[in-house]
Design a protein around this motif. Structure first.
Motif: not given
Length: 177
Positions: A73-74, A78-81, A107-110, A125-129
């Motif tokens: 999740y860390a 990168g996406a937040r910036f 996409i997150n769910i899938m 976590a990887l799917g969410s990132v």
């Protein structure tokens, strides 16, 4: 969450500038995000490097496995910036942002479901990132298509790439050895 909130807060603070002076706002995003990166990334890198030791110490030994999930999740930092949504919102492209967020959620769910089959909770976590990065990349491309604004105009790319690469290296050393 606190470190990510700092990056989100920057986007919110810049939003009014976009409607009044876009060029100045783009410069401010770049300058302010650079300063914030120099604070947030080192903290995240240290946390990822030592999460497998910190979690059991602060909580108990049962939480050692959660350090991997935290470390995956860390990478959301990168996406937040990346701030294309802030710019698009300030320019009034809210319809695109709405539909793009629906696609990101799908996409997150899938991806989370598929990756959970292979990697367990870390796969979620990887799917969410990955979904979050999709949203930022697609918004960046849309911003370029509609306004001709390139990523490097509002993102300090060398610093951004350096910190994300360093985070990835530390992740690999800490969790995949």
């Amino acid at each position: 969450p606190l470190l990510g909130s700092l990056a989100i807060g920057l986007g919110s603070a810049i939003l009014p500038m976009i409607t009044s002076n876009l060029e100045y706002a783009l410069q401010q995003i770049k300058i302010r995000s650079t300063k914030l990166m120099h604070v947030v990334y080192p903290i995240m890198i240290v946390m990822v490097a030592f999460s497998d030791k910190i979690f059991p110490f602060l909580l108990n030994s049962d939480f050692k496995e959660t350090s991997l999930i935290f470390s995956v999740y860390a990478f959301i930092i990168g996406a937040r910036f990346l701030y294309p949504q802030t710019i698009l919102s300030g320019l009034g492209y809210n319809r695109f942002l709405f539909y793009n967020s629906i696609i990101e959620l799908t996409i997150n769910i899938m991806l989370s479901l598929v990756f959970s089959l292979y990697f367990g909770l870390a796969g979620i976590a990887l799917g969410s990132v990955m979904a979050y990065f999709y949203e930022k990349i697609s918004a960046s491309l849309y911003l370029f298509k509609k306004q001709g604004i390139r990523l490097h105009e509002y993102t300090p790319l060398p610093i951004y790439l350096f910190y994300n690469s360093l985070l990835a290296v530390i992740f690999v050393i800490s969790h995949l050895n």
